[in-house]
Enzyme design. Structure first.
Site, PDB file in Angstrom:
ATOM      1  N   ASP A   1     -27.937 -70.184 -12.107  1.00  0.00           N
ATOM      2  CA  ASP A   1     -26.950 -70.593 -11.083  1.00  0.00           C
ATOM      3  C   ASP A   1     -26.877 -72.192 -10.527  1.00  0.00           C
ATOM      4  OD1 ASP A   1     -25.213 -71.534  -8.976  1.00  0.00           O
ATOM      5  OD2 ASP A   1     -25.666 -70.273  -7.714  1.00  0.00           O
TER       6      ASP A   1
ATOM      7  N   ASP B   1     -23.739 -70.843  -5.786  1.00  0.00           N
ATOM      8  CA  ASP B   1     -22.026 -69.884  -5.756  1.00  0.00           C
ATOM      9  C   ASP B   1     -22.887 -68.948  -5.571  1.00  0.00           C
ATOM     10  OD1 ASP B   1     -22.062 -70.047  -8.181  1.00  0.00           O
ATOM     11  OD2 ASP B   1     -20.151 -70.792  -8.038  1.00  0.00           O
TER      12      ASP B   1
ATOM     13  N   ASP C   1     -23.972 -69.493 -14.468  1.00  0.00           N
ATOM     14  CA  ASP C   1     -22.979 -71.363 -14.952  1.00  0.00           C
ATOM     15  C   ASP C   1     -23.462 -71.583 -16.237  1.00  0.00           C
ATOM     16  OD1 ASP C   1     -24.413 -73.428 -14.158  1.00  0.00           O
ATOM     17  OD2 ASP C   1     -23.505 -72.892 -11.759  1.00  0.00           O
TER      18      ASP C   1
ATOM     19  N   ASP D   1     -16.981 -58.329 -29.925  1.00  0.00           N
ATOM     20  CA  ASP D   1     -16.307 -56.785 -29.471  1.00  0.00           C
ATOM     21  C   ASP D   1     -15.588 -55.904 -29.594  1.00  0.00           C
ATOM     22  OD1 ASP D   1     -17.215 -56.069 -26.475  1.00  0.00           O
ATOM     23  OD2 ASP D   1     -15.212 -56.768 -26.290  1.00  0.00           O
TER      24      ASP D   1
ATOM     25  N   GLU E   1     -19.981 -55.591 -33.157  1.00  0.00           N
ATOM     26  CA  GLU E   1     -20.140 -53.920 -32.309  1.00  0.00           C
ATOM     27  C   GLU E   1     -19.408 -53.207 -32.618  1.00  0.00           C
ATOM     28  OE1 GLU E   1     -20.555 -53.388 -27.172  1.00  0.00           O
ATOM     29  OE2 GLU E   1     -18.525 -54.188 -28.186  1.00  0.00           O
TER      30      GLU E   1
HETATM   31  O1  TEU Z   1     -19.044 -52.599 -25.252  1.00  0.00           O
HETATM   32  C1  TEU Z   1     -18.324 -51.577 -25.736  1.00  0.00           C
HETATM   33  C2  TEU Z   1     -19.470 -50.343 -25.493  1.00  0.00           C
HETATM   34  O2  TEU Z   1     -19.590 -50.400 -27.006  1.00  0.00           O
HETATM   35  C3  TEU Z   1     -19.810 -49.916 -24.511  1.00  0.00           C
HETATM   36  O3  TEU Z   1     -20.648 -50.054 -24.241  1.00  0.00           O
HETATM   37  C4  TEU Z   1     -18.834 -49.871 -23.711  1.00  0.00           C
HETATM   38  O4  TEU Z   1     -18.764 -50.415 -22.627  1.00  0.00           O
HETATM   39  C5  TEU Z   1     -19.127 -48.164 -22.812  1.00  0.00           C
HETATM   40  O5  TEU Z   1     -20.345 -48.430 -22.393  1.00  0.00           O
HETATM   41  C6  TEU Z   1     -18.833 -47.398 -23.131  1.00  0.00           C
HETATM   42  O6  TEU Z   1     -18.936 -45.764 -22.276  1.00  0.00           O
HETATM   43  C7  TEU Z   1     -17.891 -53.649 -25.172  1.00  0.00           C
HETATM   44  C8  TEU Z   1     -19.030 -54.735 -24.196  1.00  0.00           C
HETATM   45  O7  TEU Z   1     -20.024 -55.189 -25.112  1.00  0.00           O
HETATM   46  C9  TEU Z   1     -18.584 -54.082 -23.085  1.00  0.00           C
HETATM   47  O8  TEU Z   1     -19.256 -55.493 -21.864  1.00  0.00           O
HETATM   48  C10 TEU Z   1     -17.361 -54.537 -22.431  1.00  0.00           C
HETATM   49  O9  TEU Z   1     -16.845 -53.660 -21.133  1.00  0.00           O
HETATM   50  C11 TEU Z   1     -17.112 -53.585 -22.994  1.00  0.00           C
HETATM   51  O10 TEU Z   1     -16.957 -53.508 -24.855  1.00  0.00           O
HETATM   52  C12 TEU Z   1     -14.908 -54.259 -23.013  1.00  0.00           C
HETATM   53  O11 TEU Z   1     -14.488 -55.187 -23.454  1.00  0.00           O
END
Ligand code: TEU
Length: 559
Positions: A24, A28, A32, A202, A256
């Site tokens: 930070d 705050d 950032d 994601d 992911e």
């Molecule tokens: O994560 C999806 C995922 O694989 C899981 O970790 C999910 O958050 C959860 O544990 C399922 O029970 C991705 C992101 O990395 C995560 O931070 C987000 O919350 C999610 O997608 C939604 O965008």
């Protein structure tokens, strides 16, 4: 022998920054971009090659930025576009690339598209999201949300439901709509033209939906991700994205791969198919996990998962990671957070992550051996996943105490406590009296400043190992062989390249022991160690290991 095709993203080491918790600069209590900028020299000295920045976009923060309101605007709390440009320039000037998070399975419900979409059935943006009529006064299907309750939310304006796999403030985008896909490609180009070197995508396998939205069976309900991640058009969409955008830039992509089968995973990352370069699978980092429950696991099981990653052909390249912002701290899970062995085990995990086959991803604080925080009440959690599931879990008969105890092993918030920079108030993370999430009180023992001054620290070990790894093609690309898959305490493997073979012997237990492996016969010399053995020629036949000790040996291959 021939090694896999060389690529910069196979050799580089990636370091993930969760901007909220890194540094930070404004006082705050929230990290950032200027805070990150102030730490670029730290990152350079550490020796990482690529930064993956978790979402930095405009967001109402229902899920800490994984709910985006404007994809081409920087989150006000984090700074401005100018700050972002400065960060990118400073990193590049230090020889570090930047990849950003692409969150396009869903947006925020506050995104302009959704605001329009919900207005009427014939709004031009209606079809950017997934709307369906209810069935007999109930949701269109029994699909559950990962963050509790139904995946369908009713909206009275048009008397229809919209789909949200995550929180109801994260409506899923409709990839069937070509205009939406074009918008996404345009957003990707916007950031690539600024000079970012790629994306972490994601929950990317979730973008293609089964269009029948059929009820799940009782057996399917506990793991909806398997259904959500097997949509029929995933590969088609990824190939289109590649042709339209990615093929035009020299970038890396890592998806992911939440919920996918082995076949989908293999197709998604097959070099010949032009989809993605890399994927994260959670088998290793979530070993023993069933939703929020952390069960026991064994070392042979862990080894078999690493073996699986290596059972692929030369057209696939794995990722290696034991931490990220969605999982507890690796020292507490895979190592030993008893102060007696904490540092040793953190160093051992460094060796494991940086000598396995695959692109390594480190997570902020891992290089210090940061540990889980001991949550003593539910008020201390921030995570939308816990808040969303709380009632449901308790209604299922689990006591509050039992749930808390389990979350102390499995919660995502363990990794989100602020980075520990120094031994001063709030670990030097913020000038504020309170940070957005509690600072782990062990910052007095585990912090950057202290570790910089101690030669034997975890931080200095990471630096040494990162330097050691650089340019060693045989270690990076070499073949993987598990030397003793059944050993309950030692993880030992070799990496054999063109000219050299590396033997990595790790004692993942709190017992001193001797591992039988004929170092003499193979002419191995000790190249790197956690303990105090002198480097160089090996005197012993077998490998003697102190608790949580790890050795890296090297020998010249007979040509
Ligand atoms: O994560 C999806 C995922 O694989 C899981 O970790 C999910 O958050 C959860 O544990 C399922 O029970 C991705 C992101 O990395 C995560 O931070 C987000 O919350 C999610 O997608 C939604 O965008």
């Amino acid at each position: 022998m021939s090694l896999p095709k060389k690529k910069w993203w196979k050799e580089d080491v990636v370091y993930q920054i969760y901007p909220r918790s890194f540094k930070d600069s404004k006082g705050d209590g929230l990290g950032d971009i200027q805070g990150i900028i102030s730490k670029v020299p730290y990152l350079k000295e550490l020796g990482v090659d690529v930064i993956w920045l978790s979402p930095h976009f405009d967001s109402p923060n229902a899920d800490n930025g994984y709910d985006i309101r404007d994809y081409e605007k920087v989150m006000e709390e984090f700074g401005t576009m100018e700050d972002f440009d400065t960060l990118l320039k400073d990193l590049n000037n230090s020889g570090i690339k930047l990849i950003i998070d692409l969150v396009v399975n869903h947006s925020s419900d506050e995104h302009r598209w959704f605001q329009e979409s919900k207005k009427s059935l014939d709004n031009p943006y209606r079809d950017y999201y997934i709307w369906r009529s209810g069935k007999e006064g109930k949701a269109p299907s029994n699909w559950p949300s990962f963050f509790g309750g139904s995946a369908w939310e009713y909206d009275k304006t048009t008397d229809q439901y919209y789909l949200h796999y995550f929180a109801k403030k994260q409506p899923d985008l409709n990839w069937e709509n070509e205009d939406l896909r074009k918008e996404v490609y345009q957003i990707m180009k916007f950031w690539l033209d600024k000079g970012v070197s790629g994306f972490r995508m994601d929950v990317i396998p979730l973008i293609s939906k089964h269009q029948d939205f059929k009820d799940m069976s009782v057996a399917e309900l506990p793991h909806p991700e398997t259904i959500y991640a097997s949509g029929p058009r995933l590969h088609e969409f990824l190939q289109e994205m590649h042709a339209e955008v990615l093929s035009k830039y020299d970038v890396m992509t890592v998806g992911e791969a939440f919920g996918v089968t082995e076949t989908i995973m293999n197709n998604m990352t097959d070099e010949r198919r032009d989809e993605l370069d890399l994927a994260f699978i959670f088998d290793i980092v979530r070993i023993g996990r069933d939703n929020w429950v952390q069960n026991e696991w064994s070392l042979p099981e862990l080894k078999s998962l690493f073996q699986e990653q290596n059972n692929t052909d030369q057209f696939h390249w794995p990722t290696v990671f034991v931490n990220n912002h969605d999982n507890p701290r690796s020292v507490s899970k895979f190592g030993c957070d008893d102060p007696k062995y904490r540092d040793m085990s953190a160093k051992l995990l460094a060796i494991l992550t940086l000598t396995q086959k695959g692109t390594p991803f480190l997570y902020q604080g891992e290089e210090l051996g940061m540990t889980n925080y001991n949550f003593t009440s539910f008020d201390e959690f921030d995570d939308v996943e816990i808040r969303g599931n709380y009632d449901q879990v308790l209604e299922s008969g689990v006591t509050k105490e039992a749930y808390l105890q389990e979350l102390n092993k499995s919660s995502r918030d363990h990794s989100r406590t602020p980075m520990q920079w120094s031994n001063t108030k709030q670990a030097g993370f913020t000038e504020a009296d309170k940070s957005w999430l509690v600072v782990n009180p062990n910052y007095t023992e585990i912090n950057v400043e202290d570790q910089q001054s101690k030669e034997q620290s975890v931080l200095n070990f990471y630096k040494k190992l990162l330097q050691f790894r650089k340019g060693k093609d045989d270690l990076i690309y070499g073949d993987y062989k598990d030397l003793d898959p059944e050993h309950a305490k030692v993880f030992a493997y070799t990496r054999t390249g063109v000219k050299e073979t590396y033997a990595i012997i790790l004692n993942m237990s709190s017992d001193a022991l001797e591992f039988s492996f004929d170092l003499h016969e193979h002419h191995f010399t000790l190249a790197l160690t956690i303990g105090e053995e002198p480097l160089g020629t090996v005197a012993h036949k077998n490998v003697k290991l102190q608790p949580w000790d790890g050795h890296v040996y090297v020998s010249k291959n007979k040509l």
